[in-house]
Design an enzyme around this catalytic site. Structure first.
Site, PDB file in Angstrom:
ATOM      1  N   GLU A 185       0.788  -1.462   0.222  1.00  0.00           N
ATOM      2  CA  GLU A 185      -0.264  -0.028  -0.381  1.00  0.00           C
ATOM      3  C   GLU A 185       0.267   1.298  -0.134  1.00  0.00           C
ATOM      4  OE1 GLU A 185      -3.063   0.623  -0.417  1.00  0.00           O
ATOM      5  OE2 GLU A 185      -3.390  -1.405  -0.152  1.00  0.00           O
ATOM      6  N   GLY A 240      11.014   7.325  -5.114  1.00  0.00           N
ATOM      7  CA  GLY A 240      10.406   8.585  -4.521  1.00  0.00           C
ATOM      8  C   GLY A 240       9.275   8.054  -3.515  1.00  0.00           C
ATOM      9  N   TYR A 272      -6.283   6.468   4.717  1.00  0.00           N
ATOM     10  CA  TYR A 272      -6.574   5.010   3.806  1.00  0.00           C
ATOM     11  C   TYR A 272      -5.890   4.486   4.307  1.00  0.00           C
ATOM     12  CZ  TYR A 272      -5.568   3.333  -0.422  1.00  0.00           C
ATOM     13  OH  TYR A 272      -5.715   1.870  -1.433  1.00  0.00           O
ATOM     14  N   ASP A 326      -9.521   6.687  -1.812  1.00  0.00           N
ATOM     15  CA  ASP A 326      -8.215   7.135  -2.704  1.00  0.00           C
ATOM     16  C   ASP A 326      -8.299   7.640  -3.577  1.00  0.00           C
ATOM     17  OD1 ASP A 326      -7.870   5.127  -4.188  1.00  0.00           O
ATOM     18  OD2 ASP A 326      -6.563   4.225  -3.823  1.00  0.00           O
ATOM     19  N   CYS A 328     -17.217   2.212 -19.915  1.00  0.00           N
ATOM     20  CA  CYS A 328     -18.615   2.607 -19.315  1.00  0.00           C
ATOM     21  C   CYS A 328     -19.399   0.731 -19.399  1.00  0.00           C
ATOM     22  CB  CYS A 328     -19.173   3.360 -19.142  1.00  0.00           C
ATOM     23  SG  CYS A 328     -18.662   5.290 -18.976  1.00  0.00           S
TER      24      CYS A 328
HETATM   25  S1  SF4 Z   1     -20.628   3.302 -15.671  1.00  0.00           S
HETATM   26 FE1  SF4 Z   1     -18.402   4.108 -16.789  1.00  0.00          FE
HETATM   27  S2  SF4 Z   1     -18.036   6.077 -15.128  1.00  0.00           S
HETATM   28 FE2  SF4 Z   1     -19.738   5.327 -13.551  1.00  0.00          FE
HETATM   29  S3  SF4 Z   1     -18.522   3.679 -12.083  1.00  0.00           S
HETATM   30 FE3  SF4 Z   1     -18.325   2.465 -13.882  1.00  0.00          FE
HETATM   31  S4  SF4 Z   1     -16.435   2.621 -15.759  1.00  0.00           S
HETATM   32 FE4  SF4 Z   1     -17.044   4.107 -14.278  1.00  0.00          FE
END
Ligand code: SF4
Length: 383
Positions: free
Chosen positions: A44, A88, A127, A145, A225
């Site tokens: 992490e 880094g 986190y 994050d 998406c």
């Molecule tokens: S639909 Fe698209 S914008 Fe919505 S959580 Fe999934 S990848 Fe992200």
């Protein structure tokens, strides 16, 4: 938008979709094959600011060389710097060692299980504590994050800037409510693939699913998406706001900075110096260098050389130009072969003389390391 009772079926479906997706899409990463909190902690911290594909080799080498909290607690500072070289933000590795020493002194060498105790360790914020508590101990603790912020702001259509306190707290709450819901799932509520998942893994997998979705699917640019498991519930996707979220406010202006580094060689040895405590890249090694600014009459390399060494030294030939970016700074470093006149007397504070082989055993910041690589390849002595 807290996940009230009314929204519970929706949140249930989100958690189920995430667990189901993670069960079949998760990358097979080495730190995912262990529940050792030390190994997860190391991963992490390394993953902050660095990509997974770079971290794998670093993590494997680290776990080979310092496999236990005790080994880290007792390691020489020079050694941990060398193992971290290239990642880094070296304060992180020094804090890890302080934390390891604290675990040896206060917890008998066992990584604490209690979230509040984890949070008290140097260099561990909300986190990292949430990540270790959930991944290693399956505790329902929130994580937030950059990846998770992106997923949550898009999924819930949150248009406010996540860096603002109120919005940030809201995101922490949402993240917490999702992982708590994962902890409460009964087996029949799980998705098809997650039905076989043990109860001891659900919080761990839910948080890792959020991180993984942000890394692989809900990416900053061109998110996928069409294949996203949350697509049917995603407000940003439904309202055409995917590209606008998260709303991180105006971009920080970048600033250009220019440095000149001096490579001085004498009898097969090179002059290097160690950076002092309390500055950026403290304790790391470097070739003598100086930033060229208006205040020190920038752009005049000869004058810069005199400023670093005093009289009797001149920059002779440009060896290489190194460009890199750190946060908002675009940095250019011109490295010059530098020669001293016969009368020049370098003070002890100028640095130390080391052979190429010795230089390769020291830890350098990444730009300086690239200069060293350039010198080595010119000399035909790349290790
Ligand atoms: S639909 Fe698209 S914008 Fe919505 S959580 Fe999934 S990848 Fe992200």
């Amino acid at each position: 938008m807290p996940l009230h009772r009314k929204a519970k079926p929706e949140a249930d479906a989100i958690v189920r979709a995430l667990l189901d997706w993670f069960a079949q899409a998760a990358r097979n990463l080495p730190w995912r094959r262990t529940r050792d909190p030390y190994a997860i902690w190391v991963s992490e911290i390394m993953l902050q600011q660095t990509q997974v594909k770079t971290v794998i080799a670093y993590w494997e080498r680290w776990m080979r060389e310092l496999p236990t909290i005790q080994a880290l607690a007792e390691a020489a500072t020079e050694r941990i710097h060398k193992l971290w070289e290239g990642l880094g933000y070296y304060t992180r590795v020094r804090n890890m060692q302080k934390a390891a020493q604290q675990i040896m002194a206060g917890h008998g060498g066992d990584f604490p299980k209690d979230y509040e105790a984890i949070l008290e360790l140097p260099g561990i914020g909300r986190y990292t504590a949430g990540a270790i508590a959930s991944i290693a101990f399956n505790e329902p603790k929130a994580i937030l994050d950059g990846n998770v912020i992106r997923v949550l702001t898009r999924l819930f259509g949150i248009a406010e800037n996540p860096r603002e306190k109120e919005t940030n707290e809201r995101l922490w709450r949402l993240s917490g409510e999702l992982v708590e819901m994962a902890a409460r799932f009964s087996p029949e509520e799980k998705g098809a693939r997650t039905r076989t998942m043990g109860d001891e893994e659900r919080c761990s997998h839910l948080n890792q699913a959020l991180m993984e979705l942000g890394a692989l699917v809900c990416t900053p640019k061109q998110p996928k998406c069409l294949v996203c498991p949350l697509r049917s519930r995603c407000i940003a996707e439904r309202t055409g706001k995917v590209e606008e979220l998260p709303n991180l406010g105006p971009r920080m202006m970048t600033t250009s900075r220019r440095f000149v580094a001096f490579i001085m060689e004498k009898d097969g040895r090179f002059l290097v110096r160690q950076r002092p405590a309390g500055v950026v890249n403290a304790h790391l090694w470097e070739f003598p260098n100086i930033e060229l600014t208006r205040a020190n009459d920038g752009s005049n390399v000869a004058r810069a050389a005199r400023k670093v060494f005093g009289a009797g030294v001149k920059a002779a030939e440009r060896l290489c130009v190194i460009k890199h970016t750190i946060t908002r700074y675009r940095i250019t470093t011109d490295a010059y072969r530098t020669v001293a006149t016969r009368t020049a007397k370098l003070s002890d504070s100028a640095g130390e003389w080391r052979t190429l082989a010795q230089l390769h055993r020291l830890a350098f910041p990444s730009a300086q390391r690239r200069i060293l690589r350039h010198i080595s390849s010119k000399a035909g002595k790349e290790p």
